[in-house]
Design a protein around this motif. Structure first.
Motif, PDB file in Angstrom:
ATOM      1  N   GLU A  78     -12.391   0.826  -7.534  1.00  0.00           N
ATOM      2  CA  GLU A  78     -11.937  -0.485  -7.068  1.00  0.00           C
ATOM      3  C   GLU A  78     -11.078  -0.302  -5.830  1.00  0.00           C
ATOM      4  O   GLU A  78     -10.513   0.783  -5.605  1.00  0.00           O
ATOM      5  CB  GLU A  78     -11.138  -1.194  -8.162  1.00  0.00           C
ATOM      6  CG  GLU A  78      -9.876  -0.465  -8.574  1.00  0.00           C
ATOM      7  CD  GLU A  78      -9.226  -1.065  -9.823  1.00  0.00           C
ATOM      8  OE1 GLU A  78      -8.004  -0.949  -9.952  1.00  0.00           O
ATOM      9  OE2 GLU A  78      -9.959  -1.625 -10.638  1.00  0.00           O
ATOM     10  N   PHE A  79     -11.005  -1.380  -5.031  1.00  0.00           N
ATOM     11  CA  PHE A  79     -10.115  -1.322  -3.874  1.00  0.00           C
ATOM     12  C   PHE A  79      -8.671  -1.314  -4.341  1.00  0.00           C
ATOM     13  O   PHE A  79      -8.308  -1.992  -5.319  1.00  0.00           O
ATOM     14  CB  PHE A  79     -10.347  -2.528  -2.954  1.00  0.00           C
ATOM     15  CG  PHE A  79     -11.551  -2.382  -2.064  1.00  0.00           C
ATOM     16  CD1 PHE A  79     -11.583  -1.403  -1.088  1.00  0.00           C
ATOM     17  CD2 PHE A  79     -12.644  -3.224  -2.203  1.00  0.00           C
ATOM     18  CE1 PHE A  79     -12.692  -1.256  -0.258  1.00  0.00           C
ATOM     19  CE2 PHE A  79     -13.762  -3.093  -1.384  1.00  0.00           C
ATOM     20  CZ  PHE A  79     -13.781  -2.105  -0.409  1.00  0.00           C
ATOM     21  N   TYR A  80      -7.867  -0.545  -3.644  1.00  0.00           N
ATOM     22  CA  TYR A  80      -6.444  -0.464  -3.960  1.00  0.00           C
ATOM     23  C   TYR A  80      -5.697  -1.377  -2.998  1.00  0.00           C
ATOM     24  O   TYR A  80      -5.969  -1.379  -1.792  1.00  0.00           O
ATOM     25  CB  TYR A  80      -5.973   0.979  -3.786  1.00  0.00           C
ATOM     26  CG  TYR A  80      -4.518   1.214  -4.092  1.00  0.00           C
ATOM     27  CD1 TYR A  80      -4.063   1.251  -5.401  1.00  0.00           C
ATOM     28  CD2 TYR A  80      -3.598   1.397  -3.057  1.00  0.00           C
ATOM     29  CE1 TYR A  80      -2.729   1.471  -5.681  1.00  0.00           C
ATOM     30  CE2 TYR A  80      -2.266   1.622  -3.340  1.00  0.00           C
ATOM     31  CZ  TYR A  80      -1.831   1.666  -4.655  1.00  0.00           C
ATOM     32  OH  TYR A  80      -0.514   1.879  -4.920  1.00  0.00           O
ATOM     33  N   THR A  81      -4.784  -2.148  -3.526  1.00  0.00           N
ATOM     34  CA  THR A  81      -3.991  -3.037  -2.675  1.00  0.00           C
ATOM     35  C   THR A  81      -2.530  -2.613  -2.711  1.00  0.00           C
ATOM     36  O   THR A  81      -1.998  -2.278  -3.780  1.00  0.00           O
ATOM     37  CB  THR A  81      -4.115  -4.497  -3.135  1.00  0.00           C
ATOM     38  OG1 THR A  81      -3.719  -4.571  -4.505  1.00  0.00           O
ATOM     39  CG2 THR A  81      -5.530  -5.012  -2.977  1.00  0.00           C
TER      40      THR A  81
ATOM     41  N   PRO B 236       1.176  -2.733   0.270  1.00  0.00           N
ATOM     42  CA  PRO B 236       1.619  -3.094   1.623  1.00  0.00           C
ATOM     43  C   PRO B 236       1.208  -2.070   2.683  1.00  0.00           C
ATOM     44  O   PRO B 236       1.087  -2.412   3.868  1.00  0.00           O
ATOM     45  CB  PRO B 236       3.141  -3.155   1.486  1.00  0.00           C
ATOM     46  CG  PRO B 236       3.375  -3.481   0.051  1.00  0.00           C
ATOM     47  CD  PRO B 236       2.292  -2.787  -0.704  1.00  0.00           C
ATOM     48  N   ASN B 237       1.005  -0.836   2.276  1.00  0.00           N
ATOM     49  CA  ASN B 237       0.610   0.190   3.239  1.00  0.00           C
ATOM     50  C   ASN B 237      -0.905   0.333   3.373  1.00  0.00           C
ATOM     51  O   ASN B 237      -1.377   1.157   4.155  1.00  0.00           O
ATOM     52  CB  ASN B 237       1.210   1.546   2.858  1.00  0.00           C
ATOM     53  CG  ASN B 237       2.704   1.589   3.110  1.00  0.00           C
ATOM     54  OD1 ASN B 237       3.182   1.024   4.108  1.00  0.00           O
ATOM     55  ND2 ASN B 237       3.440   2.212   2.222  1.00  0.00           N
ATOM     56  N   ILE B 238      -1.630  -0.445   2.621  1.00  0.00           N
ATOM     57  CA  ILE B 238      -3.083  -0.471   2.764  1.00  0.00           C
ATOM     58  C   ILE B 238      -3.421  -1.831   3.372  1.00  0.00           C
ATOM     59  O   ILE B 238      -3.223  -2.872   2.742  1.00  0.00           O
ATOM     60  CB  ILE B 238      -3.795  -0.309   1.402  1.00  0.00           C
ATOM     61  CG1 ILE B 238      -3.297   0.957   0.677  1.00  0.00           C
ATOM     62  CG2 ILE B 238      -5.304  -0.292   1.608  1.00  0.00           C
ATOM     63  CD1 ILE B 238      -3.566   2.249   1.399  1.00  0.00           C
ATOM     64  N   VAL B 239      -3.896  -1.800   4.597  1.00  0.00           N
ATOM     65  CA  VAL B 239      -3.958  -3.036   5.381  1.00  0.00           C
ATOM     66  C   VAL B 239      -5.179  -3.886   5.040  1.00  0.00           C
ATOM     67  O   VAL B 239      -5.104  -5.114   5.041  1.00  0.00           O
ATOM     68  CB  VAL B 239      -3.921  -2.693   6.888  1.00  0.00           C
ATOM     69  CG1 VAL B 239      -3.877  -3.959   7.733  1.00  0.00           C
ATOM     70  CG2 VAL B 239      -2.698  -1.822   7.205  1.00  0.00           C
ATOM     71  N   TYR B 240      -6.287  -3.274   4.732  1.00  0.00           N
ATOM     72  CA  TYR B 240      -7.528  -4.029   4.526  1.00  0.00           C
ATOM     73  C   TYR B 240      -8.255  -3.563   3.251  1.00  0.00           C
ATOM     74  O   TYR B 240      -7.879  -2.556   2.642  1.00  0.00           O
ATOM     75  CB  TYR B 240      -8.467  -3.864   5.733  1.00  0.00           C
ATOM     76  CG  TYR B 240      -7.838  -4.281   7.041  1.00  0.00           C
ATOM     77  CD1 TYR B 240      -7.561  -5.620   7.312  1.00  0.00           C
ATOM     78  CD2 TYR B 240      -7.519  -3.335   8.010  1.00  0.00           C
ATOM     79  CE1 TYR B 240      -6.976  -6.005   8.513  1.00  0.00           C
ATOM     80  CE2 TYR B 240      -6.944  -3.713   9.214  1.00  0.00           C
ATOM     81  CZ  TYR B 240      -6.675  -5.056   9.457  1.00  0.00           C
ATOM     82  OH  TYR B 240      -6.089  -5.436  10.645  1.00  0.00           O
ATOM     83  N   SER B 241      -9.307  -4.329   2.950  1.00  0.00           N
ATOM     84  CA  SER B 241     -10.169  -3.896   1.848  1.00  0.00           C
ATOM     85  C   SER B 241     -11.645  -4.190   2.185  1.00  0.00           C
ATOM     86  O   SER B 241     -12.350  -3.304   2.656  1.00  0.00           O
ATOM     87  CB  SER B 241      -9.777  -4.559   0.523  1.00  0.00           C
ATOM     88  OG  SER B 241      -9.843  -5.978   0.635  1.00  0.00           O
ATOM     89  N   THR B 242     -12.057  -5.437   2.002  1.00  0.00           N
ATOM     90  CA  THR B 242     -13.482  -5.719   2.204  1.00  0.00           C
ATOM     91  C   THR B 242     -13.850  -6.005   3.659  1.00  0.00           C
ATOM     92  O   THR B 242     -15.031  -5.949   4.013  1.00  0.00           O
ATOM     93  CB  THR B 242     -13.901  -6.932   1.346  1.00  0.00           C
ATOM     94  OG1 THR B 242     -13.047  -8.032   1.655  1.00  0.00           O
ATOM     95  CG2 THR B 242     -13.785  -6.612  -0.146  1.00  0.00           C
TER      96      THR B 242
END
Lengths: 196, 197
Positions: B47-50, B52-58
């Motif tokens: 799964e995508f990790y969310t 504050p230091n991960i700016v984007y996902s899809t």
């Protein structure tokens, strides 16, 4: 016919005396039974309201993405315990409650216990004992495999605790980290002993 | 006969005393046992990790690209800003080696050589340290392949990495040389978690 009546009276008299003697022997036996040694562990019979399990504790269809896993039907701070162990002794010797994983295929160090301060009936109310629990304060602690570790040492108010005994309540928690999916079993053995 | 009795009597008394003493010094013991039965679900997920230091996902936007640069980062990103464009968490308790593969499906006229990715050594989220698996190539910028290509192979610790899994972070860049001004380009990046090498 007359002679027969006499014989009957004698027989009645003889029968009465042995009955008196038998009653005296019975009283003596009861006195000895009261003084006999009592040293045992037994399960608190699960009632659902306080103690949920005894000889079998199920963790069914566990979601291993959770880090804090309790047995089926349990929730944090639900006021219940998984098992209750009555420890009874009138030996007037310090006794110890030990726990260990003695069998099964569950990987080491994955099953934890939590033991609160046990309770004892003082004749009118249930009170906490003044024995020593391990760890103190209580915390989730790994149950070691293949050996028994003392988790409670009786205190002055429960070293002699018959007839009702000391009630030690235990909760279990599973740590799924690193365990492949599948079916596992662990046999947890409780030992009450006068040997430290 | 009398002499024999004289010798035997003290011996019998001693033996009886020993028996009594051994009985009183033997530890009293009583045991009970509980069988703990466990059935653990099989987990194999990504799964995508969310954070504050991960700016984007899809969606990762590259807006208003400066064509004079050799490499352009995604919107809002800077070199060494301590962040990542995307991250995935891979979880498995299958007990066998797993692989993370990556590939790009560019929409023409974009070609895969124009899009770069950067992957660093993943994190073991159970320990907080680095995962013990191996990157296929050392941490650096690489062009995408259009076929699923293994970029990380799980190690002994993250073969079964529940409950928190292995965190893998990515950064992306565009090499704008050859791209026409005023045109929009797009590409799909696919992450694949598999036990097939």
């Amino acid at each position: 016919m007359k002679a027969l009546v006499v014989v009957f009276n004698i027989a009645m008299s003889l029968a009465f005396m042995p009955l008196q003697a038998y009653a005296a022997v019975t009283a003596s036996q009861q006195a000895r039974a009261t003084a006999s040694s009592n040293f045992m562990a037994e399960f608190y019979q699960p009632d659902g309201a306080h103690i949920v399990y005894s000889t079998n504790v199920p963790f069914t269809n566990v979601d291993p993405t959770q880090s804090f896993i309790l047995p089926d039907g349990r929730a944090v701070n639900d006021g219940k315990s998984d098992v209750g162990i009555y420890c009874k002794s009138n030996l007037n010797l310090t006794w110890y409650l030990k726990i260990g994983v003695t069998g099964g295929n569950l990987p080491d160090n994955k099953l934890k216990y939590y033991l609160s301060q046990p309770t004892v009936w003082d004749g009118s109310a249930s009170i906490t004992t003044n024995g020593a629990i391990t760890p103190d304060p209580p915390d989730w602690t790994v149950i070691p495999k293949g050996m028994s570790t003392t988790i409670y040492q009786s205190g002055s108010n429960d070293t002699v605790n018959t007839p009702f005994g000391t009630l030690a309540t235990i909760n279990f928690q599973l740590d799924p980290e690193g365990i492949p999916g599948g079916t596992y079993m662990a046999i947890v053995t409780y030992t009450v002993t006068t040997s430290p | 006969m009398k002499g024999l009795k004289q010798y035997l009597t003290p011996l019998l008394i001693c033996a009886a005393a020993l028996v009594l003493l051994s009985g009183s010094s033997r530890a009293a013991e009583s045991t009970k046992a509980t069988t703990v039965a466990i059935s653990l679900q099989n987990i194999f997920s990504m799964e995508f990790y969310t954070d504050p230091n991960i700016v984007y996902s899809t969606v990762v936007p590259f807006t208003n690209i400066d064509p004079e640069k050799s490499m352009v980062l995604a919107d809002g990103r800077k070199d060494n800003d301590g962040k990542s464009d995307t991250a995935v968490v891979c979880r498995s308790n299958a007990g066998i080696v797993w692989y993370l593969k990556l590939h790009l499906t560019p929409a023409a006229p974009l070609t895969s050589d124009k899009v770069k990715y950067y992957i660093d050594q993943p994190y073991n989220r159970n320990t907080g340290g680095r995962a013990d698996g191996s990157l296929t190539q050392t941490a650096n910028w690489y062009s995408f392949s259009i076929a699923p290509t293994t970029i990380y192979t799980s190690g002994t610790q993250d073969i079964s990495n529940l409950p928190f899994g292995t965190l893998i972070t990515f950064n992306f860049a565009i090499a704008p040389s050859g791209l026409e001004a005023g045109k929009s380009y797009s590409a799909a990046i696919t992450y694949t978690l598999t036990t097939t090498a």
